[in-house]
Each structure stands twice: as C-alpha cells, then as structure tokens.
Write an enzyme that holds these catalytic residues in place. Structure first.
Site, PDB file in Angstrom:
ATOM      1  CG  HIS A  59     -24.339  25.704 147.894  1.00 31.20           C
ATOM      2  ND1 HIS A  59     -23.137  26.241 147.488  1.00 31.20           N
ATOM      3  CD2 HIS A  59     -24.820  25.024 146.827  1.00 31.20           C
ATOM      4  CE1 HIS A  59     -22.902  25.889 146.230  1.00 31.20           C
ATOM      5  NE2 HIS A  59     -23.902  25.155 145.801  1.00 31.20           N
ATOM      6  CD  GLN A  76     -30.297  22.428 138.865  1.00 28.93           C
ATOM      7  OE1 GLN A  76     -29.391  21.898 138.246  1.00 28.93           O
ATOM      8  NE2 GLN A  76     -30.096  23.026 140.031  1.00 28.93           N
TER       9      GLN A  76
END
Ligand code: PAJ
Length: 283
Positions: free
Chosen positions: A41, A158
């Site tokens: 992240h 995704q």
C-alpha cells in the site's frame, strides 16, 4: 515532523476538504484500500505523491465484496497504526467512511462489471467479488473525485476490472497500475499474510517461484499447456490447494493457446490452510 492527515468519515466534510485541497494543491490522487496497510500500500502512496499535489487514501473494509462465508468479520483492522504510517508518508487526507456513510439505509444500486470481471479467474471462486469491488470503487471515485487513482498489479484482475469500468462509464480518472511489492523470498505482500502459520509461511513463496519458473520456460519456447500442467503439479505438491494457474492475454484476460497470442500474464490463486493467496506475473 510529519503532519497528521485530515481524517474524514462522512460525505459532507469530505467534499469540503477535497475542494480545499484542489484549490491549494491542484490535482488529487486516490489510493483505495481496506486498511491493515503494508509496504505494498505504501508504494502506491509513493507513486501517488509523484502524480498529484494532494494524496487521499481511503480505508474501508467493504462488506459487499465478501461472501457470507469469507473473512469480513476477522479481516485485519489496524486503523491507529495505519494513520501513523500514512502521516509519515505525508498523506493529506484519510477517507474512512462509516458503513452508513458508504451504504445508507435502503441502498439498492450496484455496478455489474463484465469483460475482465467474467474471465473465469477470481470470479469463478468469488462470484460476488467484482460486483462489490466495482460498486465501492465507483462510489469512492464519485466521493473523492480524484484525477488519478493507484491500484496494485498484485490484484491484476481487479486492476483490469476497474480500468474497464472507468473507461466504460467515462469516469474522469486515470487508473495507474503499480508493481507488486514482495518479501525477500518473493511472497507478495498481503494484509492476509498474517493468517499464515509458521509452516505455511515457509511454503508460501512457492507460488511466486512457480510463476517465475513458468514465465522463464514460456519465454524459452516451451509449450504453454505443458508449462501450466507442470506448474499446477508443483504448487499442489508443495501443499497448496490450487484454485487456478492460468496463462491469459495480459490486457483482455482472454484465454491464449500459445505465446504467439500474447502478451501473456500468468495468474494463480491457491489456498494454504485457511489463507487464500493470489499472485501473477508477466511473461
Ligand atoms: P486492499 O487489498 O487493501 O488493496 C489496496 C490496494 O493495494 C490494491 O490496489 C492492491 O492491489 C494494492 N496492493 C495490495 N498488495 C500489494 C502489493 N504487495 N504490492 C502492490 N500493491 C498491492 O484491493 C482492495 O483493497 C479492495 O478490493 C479495494 C480496491 C480497496 C476496494 O474495496
């Protein structure tokens, strides 16, 4: 000294904050997450900072992308340490909507993605998943109105689903795919890696090793079907329960027969005990 990001939980202060950031900094970049943040992240945040004057990170564990049998209840949540880490990275805004801010009572609209969302990969094992992802990501885009949004190649299908959706719905946001961050032994970083036992953690890097070896063999000219068959056997022999190991067209995710139909992306999902790992690699 790092400045604490503004933390916002409902729509109205979010809109005010975004208007202020836009006036002050110009562009806004969004990094959508479900929290339990790790170096994967953080790398998206670093990429975001290069792309826009203001960086927003959303933290929302989205119930709509979990099946009732999945780990929504136990999904790792570390909000306080996430905030500390994002402060150090100079993030401007944390959008952490309450569940009712995201899905108010009576909520009854959904986005149903097609194309890459029906490729027969993750969707074959988690049929509700991409509908939940597309709906929440569309909402996040409409809430934050970012100029650019960062997604990890770690979740390759995704990334393709969100890119397709943004194009199909004319959403005025540029989707940027960022490289997968890994442990030294190759295991892709994931919030769910905390579920692995010591023994499973030792086995986990096999998934990436097989992807690497398979990609090398395909590049060297070995037949795709034979390479995939060997790869599937190696993953199962290591102790995984394999969901899939496939070679697909890197852009459309459609099936390919040989390297000539490429560029090829290898995609895999496999379970070790209660932990489901996914990974992928370009050939
Ligand atoms: P989450 O699993 O928290 O991941 C947030 C973003 O971080 C995704 O774009 C994911 O691909 C990226 N990411 C995760 N691990 C990574 C790694 N090892 N290297 C690089 N990037 C990595 O994906 C989701 O949340 C949700 O589905 C979401 C898009 C937020 C919608 O709810």
């Amino acid at each position: 000294m790092a400045r604490k990001p503004l933390i916002v939980r409902t729509i109205s202060p979010l809109r005010k904050a975004i208007a202020t950031f836009r006036k002050k900094h110009g562009g806004v970049a969004l990094v959508p997450t479900m929290g339990a943040l790790h170096e994967g992240h953080f790398s998206l945040v670093r990429h975001a900072r290069k792309r826009a004057g203001a960086v927003a990170v959303s933290i929302f564990v989205n119930p709509k992308q979990f099946a009732p049998t999945e780990d929504f209840g136990s999904y790792p949540r570390n909000f306080e340490s996430d905030v500390v880490a994002l402060s150090k990275l100079g993030v401007d805004l944390i959008w952490a909507p309450t569940e009712t801010a995201m899905y108010p009572g009576g909520f009854s609209t959904a986005i149903t993605p097609g194309g890459p969302a029906l490729a027969g990969l993750e969707d074959a094992f988690r049929p509700h998943f991409f509908g939940g992802v597309a709906t929440v990501v569309a909402k996040l885009f409409l809430q934050v109105t970012p100029d650019v949004a960062m997604f990890g190649q770690k979740d390759y299908q995704q990334l393709k689903v969100v890119t397709r959706m943004a194009r199909d719905l004319d959403l005025p946001v540029k989707i940027v795919g960022c490289p997968t961050m890994r442990e030294k032994d190759g295991l892709a970083l994931s919030s769910r890696n905390v579920y692995l036992s010591v023994e499973e953690r030792r086995t986990a890097p096999v998934l990436y090793r097989v992807l690497k070896e398979s990609a090398a063999r395909i590049k060297a000219g070995d037949a795709l079907a034979a390479v995939l068959a060997d790869g599937r056997a190696a993953i199962e022999k290591a102790g995984f329960k394999l969901d899939y190991l496939e070679g697909r067209h890197a852009e459309t995710l459609e099936p390919v027969v040989s390297a000539a139909d490429g560029p090829i992306r290898l995609l895999a999902a496999a379970r070790l005990g209660r932990t489901r790992l996914i990974d992928n690699l370009g050939v």
